[in-house]
Enzyme design. Structure first.
Site, PDB file in Angstrom:
ATOM      1  N   GLY A  20       0.798  -1.225   0.000  1.00 54.74           N
ATOM      2  CA  GLY A  20       0.000   0.000   0.000  1.00 54.74           C
ATOM      3  C   GLY A  20       0.828   1.272   0.000  1.00 54.74           C
ATOM      4  CB  SER A  21       4.299   2.158  -0.959  1.00 55.93           C
ATOM      5  OG  SER A  21       4.378   1.805  -2.310  1.00 55.93           O
ATOM      6  NE  ARG A  71     -12.475 -12.404 -10.943  1.00 58.38           N
ATOM      7  CZ  ARG A  71     -11.772 -13.450 -11.343  1.00 58.38           C
ATOM      8  NH1 ARG A  71     -12.353 -14.420 -11.976  1.00 58.38           N
ATOM      9  NH2 ARG A  71     -10.472 -13.526 -11.119  1.00 58.38           N
ATOM     10  CB  ILE A  99     -12.189  -6.809 -11.116  1.00 58.46           C
ATOM     11  CG1 ILE A  99     -11.459  -5.683 -11.806  1.00 58.46           C
ATOM     12  CG2 ILE A  99     -11.856  -6.822  -9.645  1.00 58.46           C
ATOM     13  CD1 ILE A  99     -11.689  -4.336 -11.168  1.00 58.46           C
ATOM     14  CG  HIS A 115       0.645  -2.432 -15.717  1.00 52.97           C
ATOM     15  ND1 HIS A 115       0.595  -3.660 -15.080  1.00 52.97           N
ATOM     16  CD2 HIS A 115       1.403  -2.616 -16.832  1.00 52.97           C
ATOM     17  CE1 HIS A 115       1.268  -4.541 -15.783  1.00 52.97           C
ATOM     18  NE2 HIS A 115       1.768  -3.940 -16.835  1.00 52.97           N
TER      19      HIS A 115
HETATM   20  C1  GAR Z   1       2.894  -1.166  -7.698  1.00 53.49           C
HETATM   21  O1  GAR Z   1       4.188  -1.128  -8.227  1.00 53.49           O
HETATM   22  C2  GAR Z   1       1.883  -1.380  -8.799  1.00 53.49           C
HETATM   23  O2  GAR Z   1       2.263  -0.811 -10.011  1.00 53.49           O
HETATM   24  C3  GAR Z   1       1.869  -2.881  -8.898  1.00 53.49           C
HETATM   25  O3  GAR Z   1       1.985  -3.341  -7.585  1.00 53.49           O
HETATM   26  C4  GAR Z   1       2.725  -2.403  -6.815  1.00 53.49           C
HETATM   27  C5  GAR Z   1       1.960  -2.118  -5.534  1.00 53.49           C
HETATM   28  O4  GAR Z   1       2.754  -1.439  -4.621  1.00 53.49           O
HETATM   29  N1  GAR Z   1       0.651  -3.343  -9.500  1.00 53.49           N
HETATM   30  C6  GAR Z   1       0.581  -4.396 -10.295  1.00 53.49           C
HETATM   31  O5  GAR Z   1       1.557  -5.074 -10.583  1.00 53.49           O
HETATM   32  C7  GAR Z   1      -0.808  -4.716 -10.801  1.00 53.49           C
HETATM   33  N2  GAR Z   1      -0.741  -5.645 -11.860  1.00 53.49           N
HETATM   34  P1  GAR Z   1       2.134  -0.840  -3.268  1.00 53.49           P
HETATM   35  O6  GAR Z   1       1.268  -1.936  -2.637  1.00 53.49           O
HETATM   36  O7  GAR Z   1       3.337  -0.551  -2.427  1.00 53.49           O
HETATM   37  O8  GAR Z   1       1.357   0.383  -3.633  1.00 53.49           O
END
Ligand code: GAR
Length: 212
Positions: A20-21, A71, A99, A115
């Site tokens: 969740g950063s 789902r 989803i 992404h």
């Molecule tokens: C992010 O880098 C995002 O782009 C990626 O997961 C990470 C989540 O980081 N998303 C995907 O790969 C979706 N296919 P976070 O939990 O630290 O925000």
């Protein structure tokens, strides 16, 4: 006139699966008053131990763990919650489940995804032209930074885009290139991309708010 009066109210539901950063970047931007009118109304995680849930609670944002059994059931519950919390836009902030098309078509241009790769204008197509003119593949799906390393490209990046039923293929809202450095591993590259994403996600929410 103050910012609050000219910026449209935007209530976000963030869907997360992990650290969740990027959610933190939004919470910090809101706290610093960089996103007037924007509020995180709700955070939903499909993982009980997602650290992003703690981040939300620390900011007194409603946060809940919704186990993914099927789902269909999960989406039905989310739809109810979105209505209950009067959500205007959904942000997939590191949400690692696909989803359904039914769910997505319910909220056209109301679901935003991050992404960690470069998606071309319009969202479709298998190649992306970088700023130095080279043509690179579009890395969709899981482990996009690793895919970029394995393909041997010199530049990758991140895209914030609207979600459409095809995975990682919706129209970009904003994106940025990230150079690949010698000795990069999936982790070092992912971390460098995340630093850029923390700015991009705030930028994308601002752009979306001005559009609606
Ligand atoms: C992010 O880098 C995002 O782009 C990626 O997961 C990470 C989540 O980081 N998303 C995907 O790969 C979706 N296919 P976070 O939990 O630290 O925000």
């Amino acid at each position: 006139m103050e910012d609050q009066h000219i910026n449209k109210r935007l209530r976000i539901a963030a869907l997360i699966s992990g650290s969740g950063s990027n959610l933190q970047a939004l919470l910090d931007a809101i706290e610093a008053r960089h996103l007037p009118g924007v509020e995180i109304a709700l955070v939903i995680s499909n993982k009980a131990n997602a650290f992003g849930l703690q981040r939300a609670l620390k900011h007194k944002v409603p946060a809940l763990y919704l186990p993914w059994r099927t789902r269909e059931e999960w989406e039905r519950r989310v739809i109810d919650l979105l209505q209950l919390f009067q959500v205007d836009v959904i942000v997939l902030a590191g949400f690692m489940r696909i989803i359904s098309a039914d769910f997505i078509t319910r909220y056209p241009e109301r679901i935003i995804n991050l992404h960690p790769a470069l998606i071309p204008d319009g969202g479709k197509g298998d190649t992306y032209t970088t700023s130095d003119g080279s043509l690179i593949p579009v890395f969709r799906g899981m482990h996009a930074p690793l895919q970029a390393l394995e393909a041997g490209v010199r530049v990758t990046g991140s895209t914030v885009h609207y979600v459409v039923p095809e995975v990682d293929a919706g129209p970009p809202i904003c994106r940025r290139e990230v150079p690949i450095e010698a000795g990069d591993t999936e982790d070092t590259l992912q971390e460098r991309i995340k630093k850029v994403e923390h700015q991009l996600i705030v930028e994308a929410v601002k752009i979306h708010q001005q559009r609606v």
